[in-house]
Enzyme design. Structure first.
Site, mmCIF file in Angstrom:
data_model
loop_
_atom_site.group_PDB
_atom_site.id
_atom_site.type_symbol
_atom_site.label_atom_id
_atom_site.label_comp_id
_atom_site.label_asym_id
_atom_site.label_seq_id
_atom_site.Cartn_x
_atom_site.Cartn_y
_atom_site.Cartn_z
ATOM 1 N N ASN A 143 0.838 -1.189 0.000
ATOM 2 C CA ASN A 143 0.000 0.000 0.000
ATOM 3 C C ASN A 143 0.870 1.235 0.000
ATOM 4 O O ASN A 143 1.988 1.245 0.513
ATOM 5 C CB ASN A 143 -0.955 0.003 1.204
ATOM 6 C CG ASN A 143 -0.362 0.635 2.445
ATOM 7 O OD1 ASN A 143 -0.311 1.860 2.567
ATOM 8 N ND2 ASN A 143 0.130 -0.182 3.353
ATOM 9 N N CYS A 163 6.108 5.542 8.884
ATOM 10 C CA CYS A 163 5.298 5.394 7.678
ATOM 11 C C CYS A 163 6.185 5.502 6.444
ATOM 12 O O CYS A 163 6.871 6.506 6.256
ATOM 13 C CB CYS A 163 4.204 6.446 7.601
ATOM 14 S SG CYS A 163 3.228 6.261 6.099
ATOM 15 N N LYS A 191 5.782 3.390 17.125
ATOM 16 C CA LYS A 191 5.685 2.381 16.061
ATOM 17 C C LYS A 191 6.938 2.423 15.203
ATOM 18 O O LYS A 191 7.284 3.444 14.616
ATOM 19 C CB LYS A 191 4.446 2.644 15.205
ATOM 20 C CG LYS A 191 4.273 1.642 14.099
ATOM 21 C CD LYS A 191 2.876 1.134 14.049
ATOM 22 C CE LYS A 191 2.644 0.190 12.909
ATOM 23 N NZ LYS A 191 1.234 0.194 12.517
ATOM 24 N N THR A 245 5.047 -1.576 7.978
ATOM 25 C CA THR A 245 5.226 -2.374 6.764
ATOM 26 C C THR A 245 6.682 -2.396 6.275
ATOM 27 O O THR A 245 7.462 -1.505 6.583
ATOM 28 C CB THR A 245 4.350 -1.803 5.634
ATOM 29 O OG1 THR A 245 4.618 -0.402 5.525
ATOM 30 C CG2 THR A 245 2.882 -2.017 5.939
HETATM 31 C C1 FMN Z 1 -3.709 -0.050 3.875
HETATM 32 C C2 FMN Z 1 -2.822 0.092 5.077
HETATM 33 C C3 FMN Z 1 -2.744 1.318 5.730
HETATM 34 C C4 FMN Z 1 -1.921 1.485 6.843
HETATM 35 N N1 FMN Z 1 -1.887 2.698 7.465
HETATM 36 C C5 FMN Z 1 -1.112 2.846 8.573
HETATM 37 C C6 FMN Z 1 -1.109 4.072 9.293
HETATM 38 O O1 FMN Z 1 -1.806 5.025 8.955
HETATM 39 N N2 FMN Z 1 -0.297 4.178 10.384
HETATM 40 C C7 FMN Z 1 0.487 3.134 10.828
HETATM 41 O O2 FMN Z 1 1.172 3.270 11.826
HETATM 42 N N3 FMN Z 1 0.468 1.951 10.172
HETATM 43 C C8 FMN Z 1 -0.299 1.779 9.074
HETATM 44 N N4 FMN Z 1 -0.314 0.571 8.429
HETATM 45 C C9 FMN Z 1 0.535 -0.528 8.928
HETATM 46 C C10 FMN Z 1 -0.244 -1.479 9.825
HETATM 47 O O3 FMN Z 1 -0.728 -0.819 10.978
HETATM 48 C C11 FMN Z 1 0.636 -2.675 10.258
HETATM 49 O O4 FMN Z 1 1.730 -2.194 10.999
HETATM 50 C C12 FMN Z 1 1.175 -3.461 9.083
HETATM 51 O O5 FMN Z 1 0.200 -3.555 8.076
HETATM 52 C C13 FMN Z 1 1.636 -4.871 9.465
HETATM 53 O O6 FMN Z 1 0.597 -5.658 9.968
HETATM 54 P P1 FMN Z 1 -0.293 -6.661 9.046
HETATM 55 O O7 FMN Z 1 0.658 -7.513 8.282
HETATM 56 O O8 FMN Z 1 -1.124 -7.432 10.024
HETATM 57 O O9 FMN Z 1 -1.108 -5.800 8.162
HETATM 58 C C14 FMN Z 1 -1.140 0.390 7.314
HETATM 59 C C15 FMN Z 1 -1.239 -0.841 6.657
HETATM 60 C C16 FMN Z 1 -2.065 -1.008 5.568
HETATM 61 C C17 FMN Z 1 -2.123 -2.351 4.895
#
Ligand code: FMN
Ligand code: FAD
Lengths: 314, 259
Positions: free
Chosen positions: A73, A134, A176, A204
């Site tokens: 993303n 981010c 984070k 990510t």
């Molecule tokens: C579409 C999308 C938007 C995200 N937006 C944020 C965000 O605004 N702030 C943040 O700290 N992490 C954001 N993340 C990261 C997630 O909070 C998480 O740390 C990351 O996706 C790993 O976990 P997962 O594999 O379970 O998704 C986002 C992830 C995705 C997929």
């Protein structure tokens, strides 16, 4: 509805949670969006989409690309800014009755401090997650800020940012972190020293994908952040590494899709865990995980969830 | 909006790469509107991981139909799903078409390729309301045409354009829109367009020049379909909007068109 189960309760800073299952920033909106599909008050805590001082319109489309067992993303922190958040989103969140952790993002330390100060005065905020990781703030298309470093990729910058936030609020601070570093433990140590109460691991992993017909990137902003099951083994290692060398509560995340995934993160040292991408696919997956954690504790004759934390036997 | 495991009533191949699936989904069907869509989990695993957005092709009391084209992994798996199996779906999602109840209007539905999918549900609704309707369908060749018979069965006038001229007008469906006869004869009109972005853009242009209202149904990549991930951004004069929640149907004049 998931029953209150004392054996699952955990504490992150000053925040008491009835269970260790949270929803990750950016994957659950501001709570309301999923209210039809899940019993919100059963969650351990909710972390909101990252907000910034002023509104941000986000990145070019496409912002999403699916890859093997995961997704990229490049949303670019689209949000309406902190004042709109407090006015329009916070009243609903406050009413759910679970801890509300507000994620904040900024490109400079002064803005981080202002955000923390503003939220400290807002009613109904239990804690602040400082998103210094981010990957989608730089404009990779024009390569203008290509060298831009994340706060979370430099231990001195990370320290300074968290120190500033700490000076502005008495709320619980969670930092984070990005996994895109050589040694995540030194960043975790720096933010601990600056006064962070906990760390969220991981944001990510930076990645990309290409359309071979057009030879164009699949994402409008060229690069994006990889999430989902594809990153789980790497995220788990990040948690294990930090657990072994820094004494700070960890919120583990990265590819959690099943109760077993969540248990792995706790065994590797997480105090709490968060679901991200899984919410998009199964919006009520967190509830299933809460229930299964209860069964797991019982069937393994553990006193409580804390007894599972860091119990990896080598 | 709710999530349900809908029983697959049929999954029929109507063309080499296109299928119609019928689902028993009363909880979604009862509140669904033409132009809305559902998010489909094609299988239970993580490959593909995300749900796929598909428009409601027909809406009955308890049943839904989908018309889909196999373009990749997700739709391929969907095409192999069998009758009596259950499909995990979330819906109804999105805003749907905005139907003007005025009997003075002629409703012109224009669909390119698989974009015909949501237009049948719309045509059926317009028919129930006894509103004047006509359909313009565009496809690559005559063998790519979908839905013609269903629209005709509703007693609706159908005009066809194929890119190779193998049936109907040789050219695009939007060329038919330009046709003085259509616009001149029936003014005032309302255009509803669904199809590739170039087609939507062309339809919007013709509508603007002729001062006709036009609604376009947008397709953007979606992860959640529910307004959470902020992936499916659409640039509009009213700011950034989400195709899944604020759309997929937008007023053509609100869109800031980009190539
Ligand atoms: C579409 C999308 C938007 C995200 N937006 C944020 C965000 O605004 N702030 C943040 O700290 N992490 C954001 N993340 C990261 C997630 O909070 C998480 O740390 C990351 O996706 C790993 O976990 P997962 O594999 O379970 O998704 C986002 C992830 C995705 C997929
Ligand atoms: C609101 C909405 C309604 C839709 N309704 C229908 C419908 O009724 N019938 C139908 O056949 N299709 C419809 N689509 C498109 C459909 O969702 C995609 O074709 C599908 O997700 C492709 O999945 P896949 O795994 O088979 O292909 P993938 O492997 O994901 O992709 C294969 C190819 O399709 C393209 N693609 C993928 N997702 C989309 C998308 N969302 N929009 C445009 N192109 C895409 C990719 O760029 C790639 O070239 C709709 C899309 C949206 C956003």
């Amino acid at each position: 509805m998931a029953k209150m189960n004392k054996n699952l309760s955990v504490k992150i800073g000053k925040i008491r949670m009835k269970n260790p299952v949270m929803v990750a920033s950016g994957t659950f909106g501001y709570g309301k969006e999923y209210a039809d599909l899940i019993d919100l008050k059963a969650l351990g805590a909710i972390v909101t989409k990252t907000i910034t001082l002023g509104p941000r319109i986000g990145n070019l489309t496409p912002r999403i690309a699916e890859t093997a067992s995961g997704m990229l993303n490049s949303i670019g922190l689209e949000n309406d800014g902190v004042e709109a958040f407090i006015e329009e989103k916070l009243p609903f969140l406050r009413k759910i009755g679970i801890p509300v952790i507000v994620s904040i993002g900024a490109e400079d330390i002064v803005s981080f401090k202002k955000l923390a100060k503003r939220l400290d005065r807002a009613k109904g905020v239990s804690g602040i997650e400082v998103n210094i990781s981010c990957p989608n703030l730089a404009d990779y298309k024009t390569k203008k800020e290509k060298q831009a470093k994340l706060f979370s990729q430099d231990k001195r910058l990370a320290y300074k940012a968290i120190k500033a936030v700490r000076s502005a609020t008495r709320l619980t601070i969670i930092t984070k972190l990005t996994p895109n570093v050589t040694d995540i433990t030194e960043i975790a140590r720096a933010v601990k020293d600056a006064g962070s109460d906990a760390v969220s691991l991981v944001n990510t992993y930076m990645g990309m994908a290409v359309d071979t017909d057009t030879r164009r990137p699949m994402l409008g902003n060229v690069i994006g952040g990889l999430s989902g099951p594809a990153i789980k083994p790497m995220a788990l290692k990040a948690v294990w590494d930090v657990y072994n060398s820094v004494d700070i509560p960890i919120i583990g995340m990265g590819g959690i899709m099943t109760p077993d995934d969540a248990i792995e993160f706790i065994i590797c040292g997480s105090t709490a865990i968060a679901l991200g991408t899984a919410n998009f696919v199964y919006p009520d997956k967190s509830i299933e995980i809460i229930k299964d954690l209860g069964y797991y504790i019982k069937s393994n004759k553990l006193k409580d969830i804390r007894a599972l934390r860091g119990s990896l036997s080598i | 909006m709710n999530r349900t495991r809908a029983k697959i009533l049929s999954n029929e191949r109507i063309m080499p790469d296109r299928f119609v699936m019928r689902l028993d989904a009363p909880s979604i069907a009862k509140s669904a509107k033409p132009g809305q869509f559902i998010m489909v989990k094609c299988n239970g695993g993580t490959e593909p991981l995300l749900r796929r957005p598909l428009s409601l092709h027909r809406i009955e009391k308890k049943r839904l139909s989908l018309l889909y084209q196999v373009v990749g992994g997700g739709t391929r798996i969907l095409s192999k799903r069998k009758r009596r199996e259950e499909l995990d779906i979330i819906g109804p999602l999105g805003n749907g078409f905005n139907i003007d109840k005025s009997a003075r209007l002629i409703n012109i539905l224009i669909g390119g390729g698989i974009g015909v999918a949501p237009l049948l549900a719309l045509a059926e609704e317009l028919k129930i309301r006894r509103l004047k309707t006509m359909v313009l369908i565009g496809a690559k060749t005559r063998s790519h045409l979908v839905g013609v018979e269903q629209f005709k069965a509703l007693g609706i006038e159908v005009r066809i354009a194929t890119e190779d001229g193998s049936k109907g007008y040789k050219g695009f469906a939007t060329d038919l829109l330009k046709d003085e006869a259509i616009i001149g004869a029936y003014e005032p009109a309302m255009i509803y367009a669904c199809g590739p972005k170039d087609m939507l853009m062309a339809a919007a242009g013709i509508a603007r020049i002729n001062s006709i209202e036009c609604q376009v149904s947008f397709e953007e990549r979606m992860a959640c379909g529910t307004g959470v991930c902020l992936g499916c951004a659409v640039n509009t004069v009213k700011g950034i909007k989400m195709a899944c929640k604020d759309g997929p149907v937008f007023n053509a004049e609100d869109i800031i068109w980009q190539k």
